[in-house]
Motif scaffolding. Structure first.
Motif, PDB file in Angstrom:
ATOM      1  N   VAL A 103      14.305 -30.555   0.547  1.00 13.75           N
ATOM      2  CA  VAL A 103      13.952 -31.674   1.418  1.00 13.75           C
ATOM      3  C   VAL A 103      14.924 -31.714   2.591  1.00 13.75           C
ATOM      4  CG1 VAL A 103      13.717 -34.182   1.582  1.00 13.75           C
ATOM      5  CG2 VAL A 103      12.983 -33.001  -0.495  1.00 13.75           C
ATOM      6  N   ASP A 104      14.389 -31.701   3.808  1.00 10.68           N
ATOM      7  CA  ASP A 104      15.252 -31.823   4.985  1.00 10.68           C
ATOM      8  C   ASP A 104      14.563 -32.681   6.043  1.00 10.68           C
ATOM      9  OD1 ASP A 104      13.366 -30.195   6.277  1.00 10.68           O
ATOM     10  OD2 ASP A 104      14.575 -28.388   6.082  1.00 10.68           O
ATOM     11  N   GLU A 105      15.100 -32.679   7.266  1.00 12.39           N
ATOM     12  CA  GLU A 105      14.577 -33.556   8.310  1.00 12.39           C
ATOM     13  C   GLU A 105      13.179 -33.162   8.758  1.00 12.39           C
ATOM     14  OE1 GLU A 105      17.380 -30.540  10.282  1.00 12.39           O
ATOM     15  OE2 GLU A 105      17.267 -31.702   8.423  1.00 12.39           O
ATOM     16  N   ASN A 106      12.726 -31.960   8.430  1.00  4.52           N
ATOM     17  CA  ASN A 106      11.400 -31.502   8.852  1.00  4.52           C
ATOM     18  C   ASN A 106      10.306 -31.813   7.847  1.00  4.52           C
ATOM     19  OD1 ASN A 106      12.354 -30.240  11.296  1.00  4.52           O
ATOM     20  ND2 ASN A 106      13.241 -28.647   9.988  1.00  4.52           N
ATOM     21  N   GLY A 107      10.648 -31.755   6.563  1.00  2.00           N
ATOM     22  CA  GLY A 107       9.633 -31.982   5.541  1.00  2.00           C
ATOM     23  C   GLY A 107      10.104 -31.530   4.179  1.00  2.00           C
ATOM     24  N   THR A 108       9.169 -31.109   3.347  1.00  2.00           N
ATOM     25  CA  THR A 108       9.471 -30.750   1.964  1.00  2.00           C
ATOM     26  C   THR A 108       8.764 -29.463   1.585  1.00  2.00           C
ATOM     27  OG1 THR A 108       9.809 -33.036   1.248  1.00  2.00           O
ATOM     28  CG2 THR A 108       9.202 -31.461  -0.445  1.00  2.00           C
ATOM     29  N   THR A 109       9.504 -28.606   0.902  1.00  2.00           N
ATOM     30  CA  THR A 109       8.927 -27.419   0.286  1.00  2.00           C
ATOM     31  C   THR A 109       9.232 -27.478  -1.199  1.00  2.00           C
ATOM     32  OG1 THR A 109       9.289 -26.113   2.293  1.00  2.00           O
ATOM     33  CG2 THR A 109       8.888 -24.892   0.253  1.00  2.00           C
TER      34      THR A 109
ATOM     35  N   LYS B  13       4.105 -27.084   0.713  1.00  2.00           N
ATOM     36  CA  LYS B  13       4.964 -27.152   1.898  1.00  2.00           C
ATOM     37  C   LYS B  13       4.308 -28.069   2.923  1.00  2.00           C
ATOM     38  CE  LYS B  13       7.219 -24.278   5.457  1.00  2.00           C
ATOM     39  NZ  LYS B  13       8.605 -24.698   5.160  1.00  2.00           N
ATOM     40  N   ALA B  14       5.045 -29.115   3.366  1.00  2.00           N
ATOM     41  CA  ALA B  14       4.480 -30.082   4.302  1.00  2.00           C
ATOM     42  C   ALA B  14       5.572 -30.667   5.192  1.00  2.00           C
ATOM     43  CB  ALA B  14       3.780 -31.216   3.543  1.00  2.00           C
ATOM     44  N   THR B  15       5.169 -31.059   6.390  1.00  2.00           N
ATOM     45  CA  THR B  15       6.081 -31.710   7.328  1.00  2.00           C
ATOM     46  C   THR B  15       5.850 -33.215   7.308  1.00  2.00           C
ATOM     47  OG1 THR B  15       4.508 -31.386   9.145  1.00  2.00           O
ATOM     48  CG2 THR B  15       6.194 -29.694   8.829  1.00  2.00           C
TER      49      THR B  15
ATOM     50  N   ASP C 175       4.680 -40.448   4.347  1.00  2.00           N
ATOM     51  CA  ASP C 175       3.513 -39.589   4.466  1.00  2.00           C
ATOM     52  C   ASP C 175       3.886 -38.204   4.988  1.00  2.00           C
ATOM     53  OD1 ASP C 175       1.487 -41.100   3.488  1.00  2.00           O
ATOM     54  OD2 ASP C 175       0.799 -41.868   5.410  1.00  2.00           O
ATOM     55  N   PHE C 176       3.133 -37.211   4.523  1.00  2.00           N
ATOM     56  CA  PHE C 176       3.199 -35.880   5.118  1.00  2.00           C
ATOM     57  C   PHE C 176       2.092 -35.752   6.154  1.00  2.00           C
ATOM     58  CE2 PHE C 176       4.992 -34.993   0.829  1.00  2.00           C
ATOM     59  CZ  PHE C 176       6.254 -34.541   1.241  1.00  2.00           C
ATOM     60  N   ASP C 177       2.314 -34.898   7.133  1.00  2.00           N
ATOM     61  CA  ASP C 177       1.296 -34.629   8.149  1.00  2.00           C
ATOM     62  C   ASP C 177       0.054 -34.071   7.469  1.00  2.00           C
ATOM     63  OD1 ASP C 177      -0.146 -34.038  10.373  1.00  2.00           O
ATOM     64  OD2 ASP C 177       1.204 -32.503  11.151  1.00  2.00           O
ATOM     65  N   ASN C 178      -1.100 -34.727   7.707  1.00  2.00           N
ATOM     66  CA  ASN C 178      -2.320 -34.323   7.024  1.00  2.00           C
ATOM     67  C   ASN C 178      -3.274 -33.544   7.907  1.00  2.00           C
ATOM     68  OD1 ASN C 178      -3.643 -34.446   4.445  1.00  2.00           O
ATOM     69  ND2 ASN C 178      -5.223 -35.690   5.404  1.00  2.00           N
TER      70      ASN C 178
ATOM     71  N   ARG D 297       0.525 -26.894   3.250  1.00  2.00           N
ATOM     72  CA  ARG D 297       0.165 -25.615   2.655  1.00  2.00           C
ATOM     73  C   ARG D 297       0.249 -25.758   1.143  1.00  2.00           C
ATOM     74  NH1 ARG D 297      -0.507 -21.194   5.606  1.00  2.00           N
ATOM     75  NH2 ARG D 297      -1.865 -20.878   3.808  1.00  2.00           N
ATOM     76  N   LEU D 298      -0.802 -25.346   0.471  1.00  2.00           N
ATOM     77  CA  LEU D 298      -0.877 -25.479  -0.977  1.00  2.00           C
ATOM     78  C   LEU D 298      -1.305 -24.160  -1.591  1.00  2.00           C
ATOM     79  CD1 LEU D 298      -2.651 -28.923  -1.101  1.00  2.00           C
ATOM     80  CD2 LEU D 298      -0.606 -28.417  -2.421  1.00  2.00           C
ATOM     81  N   ASN D 299      -0.732 -23.871  -2.741  1.00  2.00           N
ATOM     82  CA  ASN D 299      -1.180 -22.707  -3.496  1.00  2.00           C
ATOM     83  C   ASN D 299      -1.103 -23.066  -4.977  1.00  2.00           C
ATOM     84  OD1 ASN D 299      -2.034 -19.974  -3.866  1.00  2.00           O
ATOM     85  ND2 ASN D 299       0.052 -19.481  -4.522  1.00  2.00           N
TER      86      ASN D 299
END
Length: 356
Positions: free
Chosen positions: A295-301, A177-179, A201-204, A94-96
């Motif tokens: 940053v956590d085990e799910n991804g990054t915001t 925001k990405a996983t 890598d983040f989920d694309n 998610r990008l803004n």
């Protein structure tokens, strides 16, 4: 924008990254010498470009390493409409990325500049009254930043920072925001002195529909006290990131350990920019910057906002091998970037993940 078009942006973005590293070096040598740091050089770059598009100040062009205002505006347009475009239907990050301009109602803006603001920067134009109610303008800008960063930055402009003598505020807000994608990471080949370098890598989402892909890079020196030397090389050696971080060997890691951390940073940037070459181009302005990352085990915001107030109203990878581990158990640098264009969205350092 397809893969070939994204690659065409690498040259101007490489220049933008050079500017980003100059800013990083200055911050790590001064305000954030012994502190955690997160900031968005991209957010600062876009705001400076908005200012340059109005003033046509040669100092800004030189500082931003651009040949012309048209080139700056073109880069901003491509960043906002392609590299940073939100594509929720594709399942990726998610990008803004949004821009805003608050103009005193007594200041006439040239039609040509209005067109650039609307077309190239996709910015919202707001007519306000600085002279009568500057505090209301501050509240309005903060509310806009709060909304555009999904509540991560509720206040960019502190109390008393907006005065009746101001006439313009230029602003950018960036949200990411990405996983995480999988358990692969990548190491640059033949990197003996900084071999503990990882790219996650983040989920694309649906890759065929979107040529972009985003990653988080971890720059971990071999020596536990080696971060200062590493940051000096990263920020000082010409095209260091291009030479060392753009050809990766795919690796399946048996143990990949990074700390969870949540940090925020804020600083007034005009003094920093003046020290590294912007000169008196920022004498009549204050530039506030805030960034946060989780940053956590799910991804990054992550989110960032930059606001400039001015008183100057005249102007495919190989088959993976295996390695044992990547353990970030001592200070490290990090970056978040889009890899096709090599656009750096965020960068910073973590000395203590327990200290925000």
């Amino acid at each position: 924008m397809d893969y070939k078009d994204l690659k065409a942006l690498r040259k101007p973005i490489s220049n933008q990254t050079d500017v980003a590293l100059k800013i990083t070096k200055q911050l790590l040598e001064s305000e954030f010498k012994d502190k955690n740091l997160i900031f968005s050089p991209l957010s600062i770059h876009i705001v400076l470009s908005l200012i340059a598009a109005r003033t046509n100040n040669p100092q800004f062009l030189s500082f931003l390493k651009s040949k012309s205002i048209d080139d700056l505006n073109s880069l901003a347009f491509n960043l906002i409409t392609s590299v940073l475009a939100d594509s929720p239907s594709r399942g990726g990050p998610r990008l803004n990325a949004t821009n805003g301009l608050w103009v005193d109602e007594s200041i006439p803006l040239e039609d040509s500049y209005k067109q650039v603001v609307l077309d190239s920067y996709k910015a919202a134009l707001n007519q306000v009254d600085f002279k009568t109610d500057p505090e209301q303008v501050r509240i309005q800008v903060n509310s806009w930043v709060d909304k555009e960063t999904r509540g991560l930055i509720p206040e960019i402009l502190p109390p008393g920072s907006v005065g009746s003598g101001m006439c313009l505020i230029f602003a950018n807000a960036l949200y990411f925001k990405a996983t995480w994608d999988d358990d692969f990471f990548y190491e640059p080949p033949n990197s003996k002195d900084h071999k503990d370098c990882a790219l996650e890598d983040f989920d694309n989402g649906t890759y065929a529909d979107d040529p972009r892909y985003f990653s988080m890079l971890w720059l971990l020196p071999d020596a536990r006290d080696g971060l200062p030397a590493l940051t000096e090389r990263v920020c000082s050696e010409s095209r260091f990131l291009d030479r060392h971080l753009n050809s990766f060997t795919t690796v399946r890691v048996k143990k990949f350990l990074i700390p969870k951390f949540k940090i925020s940073s804020g600083f007034e940037a005009s003094g920093v920019l003046k020290k590294i070459g912007l000169g008196d181009g920022c004498d009549l302005m204050a530039i506030f910057h805030e960034s946060v990352i989780d940053v956590d085990e799910n991804g990054t915001t992550a989110a960032a906002a930059t606001c400039a107030e001015t008183w100057d109203c005249d102007g495919d990878f190989s088959k993976p091998k295996e390695i044992d581990e990547f353990v970030a158990d001592h200070p490290f640098m990090f970056l978040i970037r889009e890899n096709r264009t090599r656009t750096v969205l965020f960068m910073g350092q973590v000395l203590n993940p327990l200290s925000g």
